[in-house]
Design a protein around this motif. Structure first.
Motif, PDB file in Angstrom:
ATOM      1  N   VAL A 198      13.644 -24.497  54.226  1.00 40.25           N
ATOM      2  CA  VAL A 198      12.316 -24.475  53.613  1.00 40.25           C
ATOM      3  C   VAL A 198      12.094 -23.062  53.086  1.00 40.25           C
ATOM      4  O   VAL A 198      12.202 -22.086  53.835  1.00 40.25           O
ATOM      5  CB  VAL A 198      11.205 -24.853  54.612  1.00 40.25           C
TER       6      VAL A 198
ATOM      7  N   SER B  99       6.447 -26.417  54.345  1.00 44.31           N
ATOM      8  CA  SER B  99       6.483 -26.286  52.894  1.00 44.31           C
ATOM      9  C   SER B  99       5.085 -26.030  52.333  1.00 44.31           C
ATOM     10  O   SER B  99       4.904 -25.195  51.437  1.00 44.31           O
ATOM     11  CB  SER B  99       7.071 -27.563  52.284  1.00 44.31           C
TER      12      SER B  99
ATOM     13  N   GLY C 142       8.199 -22.837  48.841  1.00 41.91           N
ATOM     14  CA  GLY C 142       7.902 -23.998  49.659  1.00 41.91           C
ATOM     15  C   GLY C 142       8.848 -25.165  49.427  1.00 41.91           C
ATOM     16  O   GLY C 142       8.670 -26.236  50.019  1.00 41.91           O
ATOM     17  N   GLN C 143       9.857 -24.990  48.576  1.00 40.99           N
ATOM     18  CA  GLN C 143      10.802 -26.065  48.311  1.00 40.99           C
ATOM     19  C   GLN C 143      11.626 -26.412  49.554  1.00 40.99           C
ATOM     20  O   GLN C 143      12.008 -25.528  50.321  1.00 40.99           O
ATOM     21  CB  GLN C 143      11.755 -25.681  47.179  1.00 40.99           C
ATOM     22  N   ILE C 144      11.925 -27.686  49.712  1.00 38.11           N
ATOM     23  CA  ILE C 144      12.788 -28.161  50.789  1.00 38.11           C
ATOM     24  C   ILE C 144      14.167 -28.431  50.205  1.00 38.11           C
ATOM     25  O   ILE C 144      14.297 -29.139  49.201  1.00 38.11           O
ATOM     26  CB  ILE C 144      12.221 -29.440  51.433  1.00 38.11           C
TER      27      ILE C 144
ATOM     28  N   LYS D 293       4.185 -22.560  52.981  1.00 39.84           N
ATOM     29  CA  LYS D 293       5.236 -21.635  52.523  1.00 39.84           C
ATOM     30  C   LYS D 293       5.759 -20.773  53.663  1.00 39.84           C
ATOM     31  O   LYS D 293       5.855 -19.550  53.560  1.00 39.84           O
ATOM     32  CB  LYS D 293       4.730 -20.778  51.368  1.00 39.84           C
TER      33      LYS D 293
END
Length: 292
Positions: free
Chosen positions: A236, A138, A241-243, A141
């Protein structure tokens, strides 16, 4: 008035003959009808059933007004209707049977072998590796797609990937998902606390037209896999970069390391029912929808 009285008498006679088993039979049939409606709602089966009803109505009309050739053709179509329904509704029927097979009856039957303590230890190690690697991916990215197999076996997806049978680690996940490496394009599938295969391709979602078009291929693949199995899929995003986690056809975003760790422990490892927690996170279609 006389006709109404006859109808009421008939209804009363029927009510008098109803037994307990008749009531049970009606309730079970009503529940089955409810499940059928729930299954076909918002799927292509909805449109197919409308088409079948139109054909049936056309058959009644053509028979009533004496259109013999049309009636014969429609009757021939309806004669093979059951086979046609089985073929056309195959994805929906398969999904319904899979859900029935995953149903829980009092006991939480997980895929633990005889030596559950050892497997629990493996999953504890694996969860830490997953969380550490997701945080690193994350931060950089780097896109990733991790599938955790549960009751539904994912042999079809495993066969189209590369078998690894490797112990999970932050470094291994980083190497697999590093851009332009041979295994980065596709999903990692985990079974019994190990990385079983990589570069696996996942099915498309059943309701793809209803998904936000800004969501990219990884998130769509995650939703599709969660619709076709009880697996937990971690995504991811390489854009933000959000999980995210997909489960039961729903994508939930904005996980932190702590939330991800708690969720995986809760979902994978056996826990008493009264200790289960819920994590308030935003569902998909939230801000920052990415393109891969």
């Amino acid at each position: 008035m006389y006709a109404i009285k006859n109808v009421l008498n008939m209804i009363w006679n029927v009510i008098q003959t109803i037994t307990i088993m008749d009531i049970v039979d009606i309730l079970l049939m009503s529940y089955l009808v409810y499940l059928a409606i729930k299954l076909i709602r918002e799927t292509r089966a909805n449109q197919l059933i409308k088409g079948i009803l139109i054909i049936a109505a056309a058959y009644i009309v053509s028979t009533t007004i004496g259109l013999k050739s049309i009636s014969y053709i429609i009757k021939s179509i309806l004669d093979v209707g059951l086979l046609a329904i089985l073929i056309m509704f195959q994805p929906e029927i398969r999904r319904a049977l899979e859900k029935a097979g995953r149903a829980k009856f009092g006991i939480n039957f997980l895929n633990f072998s005889d030596n559950s303590d050892e497997l629990t230890k493996k999953w504890n190690t694996a969860i830490e590796a997953i969380c550490d690697s997701c945080v690193d991916l994350s931060a950089s990215k780097t896109g990733a797609l991790i599938v955790i197999e549960r009751k539904t076996k994912l042999g079809e997806q495993i066969e189209n990937g590369t078998i690894l049978n490797a112990n999970p680690s932050k470094e291994l996940f980083g190497n697999i998902f590093y851009p332009n490496t041979p295994l980065h394009d596709g999903a990692v599938i985990m079974r019994d606390g190990i990385i079983l295969a990589a570069a696996c391709f996942l099915p498309k979602p059943q309701k793809e037209e209803l998904i936000n078009k800004k969501l990219g291929s990884r998130h769509r693949a995650a939703i599709g896999m969660s619709e076709n199995s009880d697996a937990i899929i971690i995504v991811v995003s390489e854009e933000t970069g959000q999980i995210s986690i997909a489960e039961n056809g729903v994508l939930v975003r904005d996980y932190t390391r702590f939330m991800l760790n708690e969720y995986l422990h809760e979902a994978i490892l056996p826990k008493p029912a009264d200790t289960k927690k819920k994590f308030p996170v935003r569902r998909f279609f939230s801000k920052g929808d990415d393109k891969k």
